[in-house]
Motif scaffolding. Sequence first.
Motif, PDB file in Angstrom:
ATOM      1  N   SER A 160      13.917   9.495  24.714  1.00 37.98           N
ATOM      2  CA  SER A 160      13.335  10.754  25.194  1.00 37.98           C
ATOM      3  C   SER A 160      14.420  11.816  25.253  1.00 37.98           C
ATOM      4  O   SER A 160      14.316  12.800  24.937  1.00 37.98           O
ATOM      5  CB  SER A 160      12.788  10.642  26.470  1.00 37.98           C
ATOM      6  OG  SER A 160      11.420   9.795  26.537  1.00 37.98           O
ATOM      7  N   LEU A 161      15.560  11.452  25.537  1.00 38.01           N
ATOM      8  CA  LEU A 161      16.974  12.388  25.615  1.00 38.01           C
ATOM      9  C   LEU A 161      16.986  12.841  24.337  1.00 38.01           C
ATOM     10  O   LEU A 161      17.549  13.771  23.872  1.00 38.01           O
ATOM     11  CB  LEU A 161      17.777  11.566  26.396  1.00 38.01           C
ATOM     12  CG  LEU A 161      17.618  11.267  27.777  1.00 38.01           C
ATOM     13  CD1 LEU A 161      18.847  10.654  28.292  1.00 38.01           C
ATOM     14  CD2 LEU A 161      17.647  12.565  28.697  1.00 38.01           C
ATOM     15  N   MET A 162      16.893  11.973  23.290  1.00 41.55           N
ATOM     16  CA  MET A 162      17.143  12.344  21.716  1.00 41.55           C
ATOM     17  C   MET A 162      16.182  13.336  21.635  1.00 41.55           C
ATOM     18  O   MET A 162      16.363  14.398  20.743  1.00 41.55           O
ATOM     19  CB  MET A 162      16.999  11.066  20.925  1.00 41.55           C
ATOM     20  CG  MET A 162      16.974  11.421  19.535  1.00 41.55           C
ATOM     21  SD  MET A 162      16.530   9.981  18.291  1.00 41.55           S
ATOM     22  CE  MET A 162      14.899   9.582  18.549  1.00 41.55           C
ATOM     23  N   SER A 163      14.835  13.207  21.997  1.00 40.20           N
ATOM     24  CA  SER A 163      13.958  14.001  21.729  1.00 40.20           C
ATOM     25  C   SER A 163      14.029  15.520  22.427  1.00 40.20           C
ATOM     26  O   SER A 163      13.773  16.621  21.652  1.00 40.20           O
ATOM     27  CB  SER A 163      12.434  13.661  22.076  1.00 40.20           C
ATOM     28  OG  SER A 163      12.201  12.431  21.603  1.00 40.20           O
ATOM     29  N   GLY A 164      14.637  15.310  23.550  1.00 43.53           N
ATOM     30  CA  GLY A 164      15.020  16.662  24.315  1.00 43.53           C
ATOM     31  C   GLY A 164      16.012  17.465  23.509  1.00 43.53           C
ATOM     32  O   GLY A 164      16.012  18.730  23.250  1.00 43.53           O
ATOM     33  N   ALA A 165      17.152  16.838  22.789  1.00 45.10           N
ATOM     34  CA  ALA A 165      17.905  17.349  21.989  1.00 45.10           C
ATOM     35  C   ALA A 165      17.471  17.867  20.809  1.00 45.10           C
ATOM     36  O   ALA A 165      17.648  19.015  20.248  1.00 45.10           O
ATOM     37  CB  ALA A 165      19.400  16.608  21.610  1.00 45.10           C
TER      38      ALA A 165
END
Length: 441
Positions: free
Chosen positions: A391-396
């Motif tokens: 999810s954090l990867m997706s945020g980036a």
Amino acid sequence: MPCKLDRTRTISLQLYSPAYSDRSRKSERGQRDMGPGSTLEARQAMADESTLSLVPTFVVVAVDATGMGIILPLLPFYSQRLGATPFLIGALISVYAVCQLIAGPVVGILSDRYGRRKVLIVSQIGTLVGFVLLALAGNLTLVFLARIIDGLTSGNISVAHAYAAEHSAPATRKQALGMTSGAIGTGLLLGPALSSFLVHYGQTAPVWAAAALSLISILATIALLPPDHPASEPLYQHRVPEPTLVRSLFGMRYAWRLLGLLIVFFFVNSMFLSQIGLFLSARFSWDGQPFGARELGWMFAYAGFINMVVQGLLITRANLAASDRSIVMAAFACMGLGFAGLAAGSNIGLLAVYLTLIIVGTMFARSTLTAELSRSTAINRQGMIMGLNQSLMSGANISAPLLSGALIGHRLFVPWALAMAAIAAVGAALAGQLLDTPRAR
């Protein structure tokens, strides 16, 4: 007392497989009967056995990654043919990331509760539907819809990482995750090479090939991966209080530091991947023609080859020679040098050197940080932490492609490359501050 029992659950300290538990019990009895020298041999045998048990996972992930690898070099030019600008290509990646951001934690928690295999199959079915719709797309609206469907059901990689971590001993977990990353590298080697070959038969031919491989991946998961039973009680177990999700999240202090570093890595990597095709097309040529899907495919295939070399030969040797902190700092430094080199000129020979620096740095940073993140979290929280990581990867991936697309759309090629070099330098500095030394850990 019932209330207290309701807040507990069985946590497996070994694999779910009864056969594996029997073998582990026999191995432990054998170790008690043997001398100290034989203990090392027994541990090595158990490690080898653990590695063999992950071979089906390797096959499934490699096939799945090959399908994704086919799409990577094709998507920018495929979308451009339907009228997409560089900014819209960035938005296409961002909308996929938004869907991943929404679905990532849900997929991870569901895999913790209902088992990795079931959730992996559902995720793969979503990928298949997305590929079929992409192949049939005659306009950008359908391309966006295809990526939305794929994004909402994404989670193949995070679930596979959790499966590998769960089905390996703590001492061999880094090798297990490296094996999964090696499978991804294999797919990213074969996929772009197939894409470069199949594009001669039409723009949709590689997409249909990706859909076929996605179907094969589903069948391989059903046939090869043994079903897991999260609710079962294996031999080695003890009951501990099950903290709430919020308490678990706030209690993972070192994990959050790692996730902060991963955000920096994901951001710069997304800036690079989302627009490298259009950057190369505008600045480089081969046989008198601008770089296209074929040349980009070979570049991604080369990246996959480097990944296999790093995972198979270099990562273990690097771990013996240096700490994780030193490896990550050096990896970010390599990426920064490569990005700065892209801003410097348009020589084909030097381009190979710059891309090698970027790819090697990327592989070392991703593998080391992912393995360290897995080790920082309890075994029954692997799905949650890997879902949160995705999810954090997706945020980036939401913001980075938009920024990257805006820069490339205005033909600001040098600022694009220098911005990535600056972010990589920040990553190297943060790694020196945030990562623990072996003694502190």
